[in-house]
Scaffold this active site. Structure first.
Site, PDB file in Angstrom:
ATOM      1  N   ASP A 125      38.763  19.863  47.364  1.00  0.00           N
ATOM      2  CA  ASP A 125      39.061  20.812  46.281  1.00  0.00           C
ATOM      3  C   ASP A 125      40.271  20.336  45.463  1.00  0.00           C
ATOM      4  O   ASP A 125      40.226  20.279  44.234  1.00  0.00           O
ATOM      5  CB  ASP A 125      39.329  22.188  46.916  1.00  0.00           C
ATOM      6  CG  ASP A 125      39.730  23.237  45.908  1.00  0.00           C
ATOM      7  OD1 ASP A 125      38.845  23.780  45.232  1.00  0.00           O
ATOM      8  OD2 ASP A 125      40.947  23.514  45.794  1.00  0.00           O
ATOM      9  N   LYS A 171      40.601  18.873  41.462  1.00  0.00           N
ATOM     10  CA  LYS A 171      41.543  19.462  40.494  1.00  0.00           C
ATOM     11  C   LYS A 171      42.499  18.408  39.933  1.00  0.00           C
ATOM     12  O   LYS A 171      42.747  18.364  38.729  1.00  0.00           O
ATOM     13  CB  LYS A 171      42.321  20.606  41.157  1.00  0.00           C
ATOM     14  CG  LYS A 171      41.437  21.819  41.468  1.00  0.00           C
ATOM     15  CD  LYS A 171      42.151  22.812  42.376  1.00  0.00           C
ATOM     16  CE  LYS A 171      41.292  24.045  42.652  1.00  0.00           C
ATOM     17  NZ  LYS A 171      41.843  24.879  43.736  1.00  0.00           N
ATOM     18  N   VAL A 212      35.277  36.135  41.281  1.00  0.00           N
ATOM     19  CA  VAL A 212      35.857  35.856  39.953  1.00  0.00           C
ATOM     20  C   VAL A 212      35.041  36.543  38.856  1.00  0.00           C
ATOM     21  O   VAL A 212      35.599  37.170  37.947  1.00  0.00           O
ATOM     22  CB  VAL A 212      35.948  34.330  39.696  1.00  0.00           C
ATOM     23  CG1 VAL A 212      36.515  34.046  38.312  1.00  0.00           C
ATOM     24  CG2 VAL A 212      36.798  33.658  40.773  1.00  0.00           C
ATOM     25  N   LYS A 260      35.522  23.168  39.133  1.00  0.00           N
ATOM     26  CA  LYS A 260      36.342  21.946  39.263  1.00  0.00           C
ATOM     27  C   LYS A 260      35.552  20.740  39.734  1.00  0.00           C
ATOM     28  O   LYS A 260      35.821  19.608  39.359  1.00  0.00           O
ATOM     29  CB  LYS A 260      37.527  22.207  40.197  1.00  0.00           C
ATOM     30  CG  LYS A 260      37.121  22.568  41.607  1.00  0.00           C
ATOM     31  CD  LYS A 260      37.646  23.915  42.021  1.00  0.00           C
ATOM     32  CE  LYS A 260      36.847  24.424  43.202  1.00  0.00           C
ATOM     33  NZ  LYS A 260      37.240  25.706  43.684  1.00  0.00           N
TER      34      LYS A 260
HETATM   35  N1  HSE Z   1      39.447  27.134  47.457  1.00  0.00           N
HETATM   36  C1  HSE Z   1      40.541  27.119  46.527  1.00  0.00           C
HETATM   37  C2  HSE Z   1      41.852  27.289  47.255  1.00  0.00           C
HETATM   38  C3  HSE Z   1      40.480  28.190  45.485  1.00  0.00           C
HETATM   39  O1  HSE Z   1      41.887  27.503  48.458  1.00  0.00           O
HETATM   40  O2  HSE Z   1      42.865  27.181  46.580  1.00  0.00           O
HETATM   41  C4  HSE Z   1      39.503  27.937  44.388  1.00  0.00           C
HETATM   42  O3  HSE Z   1      39.768  26.751  43.721  1.00  0.00           O
END
Ligand code: HSE
Length: 418
Positions: free
Chosen positions: A192, A196, A14, A96
């Site tokens: 993850d 989010k 990124v 996040k």
């Molecule tokens: N690891 C995350 C995904 C991307 O697989 O969507 C970064 O937030």
């Protein structure tokens, strides 16, 4: 014209996208970049005088206006960000996990020092979602979100569906192609997506959601047989991050696999694409979809945040008021046992008289109505695979049903999206 001076912490995928994209803007200048290993070969040419292996060279540099944090994780990112805020810098971050775990502390600290923290890239990568909620959707009362927020798991589930392959085989392939990490836990166990949805629901519902109250299940137990059966019954299986809130501030926020009807848009969001479906008043239902990760999509969000700061920098004493974040109220959590859902239940039963009647009676005794039941013949070992889909019922009752199906093996229970 004075350029906005940026310090970048992290030059991975990124960071590299941000570096390349910002080269096209003459009102913003990256002055320093912190990386772990200065000597590592890079995809971009960076003058060695700009590089440091000590992020404190950035957060303590008085010439830097904005710190862009792209390393992820709680520590040491929190140390760098909190020091930067205390030193008067604005923050742009894609972190996040930090937002979900320390959001309240972070935004309070930023407010205390009259600095802004922008984080469009942290939720659904390239999809513009935080800025729209904070600005043009500000007049809405949003009360429901259903989203695909993790590209890795969506890729794995899509491949399992398309190829008829097992979770283990697709994971191996995804790792070989670089779509899944060597240690995939953060993605496949739903962490993850949970980070989010915690922040997304906090912003959309305008009340703080605590990560400890977000129910989470990953995709590791999804079987290729369930994919096939779901398809036959008109569904796809997706890892859904969902959040609802009622008028009494009770919030039900969770991440788990769901059967999604093929009539719904989310069922057709495939591979690494993300999507966020929201309902509110007066807008009604909307869906935003796009790339949830990757060098340039994520850079798009990071650069958008940087340019939002650049547009106001030096012109006002109180920058970007609509983008600030203070929540006086905290949502009341709803426990998963108390939620109401439809369920897909896969059962392996002995081929005996009255098994279907027994399943029906156990459910009927608990007032659980069945909407579909599927059995296709009998296996050679004299067992039968039976699929049941229920109408809406309370989660704790489904647990009771399973414990009462004594002669049967329940191979999967998957919730079905509304
Ligand atoms: N690891 C995350 C995904 C991307 O697989 O969507 C970064 O937030």
């Amino acid at each position: 014209m004075d350029k906005l001076k940026i310090g970048l912490i992290g030059l991975g995928t990124v960071g590299t996208g941000v570096f390349k994209t910002l080269a096209g803007f003459d009102n913003v200048e990256i002055v320093k970049i912190a990386v772990k290993n200065i000597n590592k070969p890079r995809a971009v040419e960076v003058p060695s005088t700009m590089m440091t292996d000590n992020p404190f060279d950035i957060v303590n540099d008085p010439s830097i206006d904005v710190v862009v944090e792209l390393i992820g994780g709680v520590e040491p990112a929190w140390d760098y960000i909190s020091t930067a805020i205390k030193n008067g810098k604005h923050i742009v971050t894609a972190n996040k996990e930090l937002l979900a775990k320390k959001g309240e502390e972070l935004f309070n600290l930023a407010e205390e020092h009259n600095r802004v923290v922008l984080y469009e890239a942290a939720i659904a990568g390239g999809i513009p979602i935080i800025m729209p909620i904070k600005t043009i959707l500000a007049g809405n009362k949003i009360n429901k979100i259903q989203a695909i927020l993790n590209g890795t798991t969506n890729y794995i589930l899509t491949k399992m569906d398309v190829d008829g392959a097992s979770y283990e085989d697709v994971l191996k392939e995804a790792q070989a192609l670089g779509y899944a990490e060597t240690d995939p836990t953060g993605d496949v166990e739903g962490f993850d997506a949970a980070y989010k949805i915690t922040t997304l629901a906090t912003i959309a519902f305008k009340t703080r959601i605590k990560i400890e109250n977000v129910y989470r299940e990953g995709i590791t137990n999804i079987r290729k047989e369930d994919m096939a059966k779901a398809n036959e019954l008109g569904y796809k299986i997706k890892l859904i991050a969902s959040a609802t809130i009622d008028e009494n501030n009770n919030a039900d926020v969770r991440v788990h696999p769901m059967l999604v009807s093929k009539d719904k848009m989310l069922a057709h969001i495939d591979y690494v694409t993300n999507a966020v479906e929201m309902s509110g008043h007066p807008i009604g239902d909307i869906v935003l979809s796009g790339p949830g990760a990757g060098e340039f999509p994520t850079a798009s969000s990071v650069v958008g945040d940087i340019l939002a700061i650049a547009a106001e920098f030096g012109k006002t004493d109180y920058m970007l008021p609509m983008m600030r974040c203070h929540h006086d109220s905290k949502a009341m959590p709803v426990k998963i046992e108390d939620t109401f859902n439809k369920y897909y239940i896969s059962i392996t039963a002995p081929n005996a008289l009255g098994i279907i009647a027994k399943i029906g009676t156990i459910c009927a005794d608990k007032n659980i109505s069945l909407s579909s039941i599927l059995q296709k013949g009998v296996s050679e070992d004299n067992t039968a695979d039976i699929i049941v889909i229920t109408e809406k019922c309370q989660e704790k009752l489904i647990k009771e049903v399973v414990s009462e199906l004594e002669d049967c093996i329940v191979t999967s229970i998957i919730r079905v999206a509304d």
